[in-house]
Scaffold this motif. Structure first.
Motif, PDB file in Angstrom:
ATOM      1  N   UNK A  26      -0.201  53.708  28.629  1.00 11.26           N
ATOM      2  CA  UNK A  26      -0.233  52.242  28.632  1.00 11.26           C
ATOM      3  C   UNK A  26       1.115  51.629  28.243  1.00 11.26           C
ATOM      4  N   UNK A  27       1.527  50.646  29.022  1.00 13.49           N
ATOM      5  CA  UNK A  27       2.563  49.720  28.589  1.00 13.49           C
ATOM      6  C   UNK A  27       1.859  48.625  27.800  1.00 13.49           C
ATOM      7  N   UNK A  28       2.642  47.747  27.200  1.00 14.97           N
ATOM      8  CA  UNK A  28       2.033  46.590  26.548  1.00 14.97           C
ATOM      9  C   UNK A  28       1.750  45.495  27.566  1.00 14.97           C
ATOM     10  N   UNK A  29       2.606  45.392  28.595  1.00 16.40           N
ATOM     11  CA  UNK A  29       2.453  44.342  29.592  1.00 16.40           C
ATOM     12  C   UNK A  29       2.809  44.863  30.970  1.00 16.40           C
ATOM     13  N   UNK A  77       7.270  47.219  28.861  1.00 15.24           N
ATOM     14  CA  UNK A  77       6.933  46.291  29.939  1.00 15.24           C
ATOM     15  C   UNK A  77       7.301  46.932  31.271  1.00 15.24           C
ATOM     16  N   UNK A  78       6.334  46.988  32.183  1.00 18.65           N
ATOM     17  CA  UNK A  78       6.605  47.485  33.533  1.00 18.65           C
ATOM     18  C   UNK A  78       6.411  46.357  34.534  1.00 18.65           C
ATOM     19  N   UNK A  79       7.131  46.418  35.628  1.00 20.47           N
ATOM     20  CA  UNK A  79       7.017  45.407  36.675  1.00 20.47           C
ATOM     21  C   UNK A  79       6.370  46.014  37.919  1.00 20.47           C
ATOM     22  N   UNK A  80       5.722  45.178  38.684  1.00 25.06           N
ATOM     23  CA  UNK A  80       5.080  45.653  39.914  1.00 25.06           C
ATOM     24  C   UNK A  80       5.109  44.553  40.971  1.00 25.06           C
ATOM     25  N   UNK A  81       4.875  44.952  42.193  1.00 25.43           N
ATOM     26  CA  UNK A  81       4.826  44.019  43.323  1.00 25.43           C
ATOM     27  C   UNK A  81       3.770  44.519  44.294  1.00 25.43           C
ATOM     28  N   UNK A  82       2.923  43.605  44.759  1.00 23.30           N
ATOM     29  CA  UNK A  82       1.829  43.962  45.681  1.00 23.30           C
ATOM     30  C   UNK A  82       2.140  43.445  47.076  1.00 23.30           C
ATOM     31  N   UNK A  83       2.102  44.340  48.048  1.00 26.88           N
ATOM     32  CA  UNK A  83       2.358  43.981  49.445  1.00 26.88           C
ATOM     33  C   UNK A  83       1.042  43.977  50.207  1.00 26.88           C
ATOM     34  N   UNK A 227      -4.934  47.224  34.469  1.00 24.75           N
ATOM     35  CA  UNK A 227      -5.409  47.280  33.089  1.00 24.75           C
ATOM     36  C   UNK A 227      -5.891  48.681  32.687  1.00 24.75           C
ATOM     37  N   UNK A 228      -5.867  49.606  33.636  1.00 23.44           N
ATOM     38  CA  UNK A 228      -6.268  50.980  33.329  1.00 23.44           C
ATOM     39  C   UNK A 228      -7.740  51.129  33.046  1.00 23.44           C
ATOM     40  N   UNK A 229      -8.589  50.312  33.696  1.00 22.29           N
ATOM     41  CA  UNK A 229     -10.010  50.302  33.373  1.00 22.29           C
ATOM     42  C   UNK A 229     -10.901  50.888  34.473  1.00 22.29           C
ATOM     43  N   UNK A 230     -10.314  51.348  35.568  1.00 20.41           N
ATOM     44  CA  UNK A 230     -11.114  51.934  36.646  1.00 20.41           C
ATOM     45  C   UNK A 230     -10.996  53.453  36.638  1.00 20.41           C
ATOM     46  N   UNK A 231     -12.117  54.112  36.910  1.00 19.37           N
ATOM     47  CA  UNK A 231     -12.160  55.569  37.039  1.00 19.37           C
ATOM     48  C   UNK A 231     -13.038  55.930  38.236  1.00 19.37           C
ATOM     49  N   UNK A 232     -12.792  57.097  38.787  1.00 16.24           N
ATOM     50  CA  UNK A 232     -13.628  57.646  39.857  1.00 16.24           C
ATOM     51  C   UNK A 232     -14.200  58.957  39.351  1.00 16.24           C
ATOM     52  N   UNK A 264      12.996  55.260  35.117  1.00 12.33           N
ATOM     53  CA  UNK A 264      12.931  54.894  33.701  1.00 12.33           C
ATOM     54  C   UNK A 264      11.812  53.896  33.399  1.00 12.33           C
ATOM     55  N   UNK A 265      10.907  53.700  34.341  1.00 12.69           N
ATOM     56  CA  UNK A 265       9.866  52.676  34.175  1.00 12.69           C
ATOM     57  C   UNK A 265       8.896  53.019  33.054  1.00 12.69           C
ATOM     58  N   UNK A 266       8.439  51.980  32.354  1.00  9.69           N
ATOM     59  CA  UNK A 266       7.331  52.121  31.416  1.00  9.69           C
ATOM     60  C   UNK A 266       6.057  52.370  32.225  1.00  9.69           C
ATOM     61  N   UNK A 267       4.961  52.804  31.599  1.00  6.41           N
ATOM     62  CA  UNK A 267       3.737  53.112  32.357  1.00  6.41           C
ATOM     63  C   UNK A 267       3.248  51.948  33.224  1.00  6.41           C
ATOM     64  N   UNK A 268       2.652  52.302  34.351  1.00  8.51           N
ATOM     65  CA  UNK A 268       2.120  51.324  35.303  1.00  8.51           C
ATOM     66  C   UNK A 268       0.956  50.545  34.700  1.00  8.51           C
ATOM     67  N   UNK A 269       0.008  51.246  34.066  1.00  8.22           N
ATOM     68  CA  UNK A 269      -1.141  50.584  33.454  1.00  8.22           C
ATOM     69  C   UNK A 269      -0.737  49.989  32.108  1.00  8.22           C
ATOM     70  N   UNK A 270      -1.410  48.889  31.717  1.00 15.71           N
ATOM     71  CA  UNK A 270      -0.984  48.161  30.525  1.00 15.71           C
ATOM     72  C   UNK A 270      -2.167  47.510  29.821  1.00 15.71           C
ATOM     73  N   UNK A 271      -1.965  47.191  28.548  1.00 19.45           N
ATOM     74  CA  UNK A 271      -2.995  46.488  27.779  1.00 19.45           C
ATOM     75  C   UNK A 271      -3.231  45.084  28.328  1.00 19.45           C
ATOM     76  N   UNK A 272      -2.153  44.429  28.785  1.00 25.95           N
ATOM     77  CA  UNK A 272      -2.224  43.056  29.278  1.00 25.95           C
ATOM     78  C   UNK A 272      -1.510  42.964  30.616  1.00 25.95           C
TER      79      UNK A 272
END
Length: 332
Positions: A26-29, A77-83, A227-232, A264-272
């Protein structure tokens, strides 16, 4: 196989029969730098440069707003972009992604993770994360019955519509037979403060075997993934695939659903999560909050977040919807 007790009373159970919820980092954001349609990309590099120039000040504000952590540690803090490659595919990854990354870099921004919106529906079968995510979230919906509900309304699994309150009755009351005519009743928001802001959200269109998921529903899946809340079946979903200094293919389906572009990215999933989006997405994100407020999340996944954040002294709201925030910059 585990054993319990001694002698004739010994009981055995298969360890494999005990579901295990995989942990995720988890990242924080998780900071989303945008979500554009294919039509936006077709406008060219100048459109992308305007986008990131408008986003940059708000990204700085979101970072600063998180503040220092306990002990003076810097937040992750990690950043993302959705296409959007789900509703249309007017260009190829090879043509579209490099100018996107260049425009972000010109504004002093780095996109750590790049995601395909189609992966929020069904991840490509060629990749490990094949879970039908939208379908699984649909089965997790627990509708909140409005006060005075009589159960007449069909379930969301049949209608494809989810609301945040009481709809206007579809049936006429006995008073409709009076000379005064039909008695109309307004819709009402559950838990409204003073006045209602009622919303009815379409989750999909088309027949069940050929569902076209709505933008609002896929955006809800996107939030849950971040948010790291989905599982399969206990396994983490949409885990980022490392894509460092590699060429982008000519077909979208040749790309994993989520790419990690920054070593060097922080984790993709985050608390917020925080999403910086054009104002046209405001009604969509309102719908996302209505959906998230009625999704049942696995208790083990929720507990992992609670335990991990508590260990860091970082406060995370109990409600899933309260872990999301948005910025809608003017003119974006």
């Amino acid at each position: 196989m585990n054993g319990a007790g001694n002698g004739a009373g010994t009981a055995f159970r298969e360890t494999s029969a005990e579901p295990r919820t995989e942990s995720v980092p988890f990242s924080h954001l998780s900071l989303e730098l945008g979500h554009l349609y294919m039509e936006d990309f077709i406008e060219g590099p100048s459109r992308l440069r305007r986008h990131f120039a408008a986003v940059r000040p708000w990204v700085d504000a979101a970072r600063a707003g998180l503040g220092p952590l306990t002990g003076g540690k810097r937040p992750r803090i990690s950043t993302c972009f959705l296409i959007d490659d789900y509703f249309s595919r007017l260009s190829t990854p090879a043509e579209l992604i490099p100018p996107l990354l260049e425009a972000a870099a010109e504004a002093g921004l780095t996109i750590d993770y790049l995601a395909r919106e189609s992966g929020c529906a069904v991840a490509d079968p060629a990749h490990r994360d094949r879970a039908e995510l939208a379908e699984s979230v649909l089965h997790r919906l627990v509708e909140s019955p409005p006060p005075g509900s009589n159960g007449f309304r069909p379930p969301v699994s049949r209608t494809g519509w989810l609301t945040n309150g009481r709809r206007t009755p579809a049936q006429r009351t006995s008073a409709a037979l009076d000379s005064t005519g039909v008695v109309w009743q307004p819709p009402g928001e559950t838990g409204a403060r003073g006045h209602s802001v009622f919303m009815d959200v379409e989750l999909w269109s088309g027949p069940e075997e050929e569902r076209l998921w709505s933008c609002a529903f896929l955006a809800s899946v996107w939030q849950l993934v971040r948010l790291g809340l989905l599982r399969d079946n206990g396994a983490a979903v949409l885990t980022p695939a490392k894509w460092f200094d590699r060429e982008f293919p000519a077909e979208w389906d040749a790309l994993p659903p989520v790419l990690q572009l920054n070593k060097a990215a922080a984790p993709f999933t985050a608390y917020l999560t925080c999403s910086v989006l054009p104002a046209r997405f405001l009604p969509v994100e309102h719908a996302v909050r209505v959906i998230l407020d009625q999704v049942h999340v696995e208790a083990e996944a929720v507990q992992q977040v609670a335990d991990r954040s508590a260990g860091e002294g970082f406060t995370v709201p109990a409600g899933v919807v309260d872990r999301t925030s948005y910025v809608f910059p003017p003119g974006l």
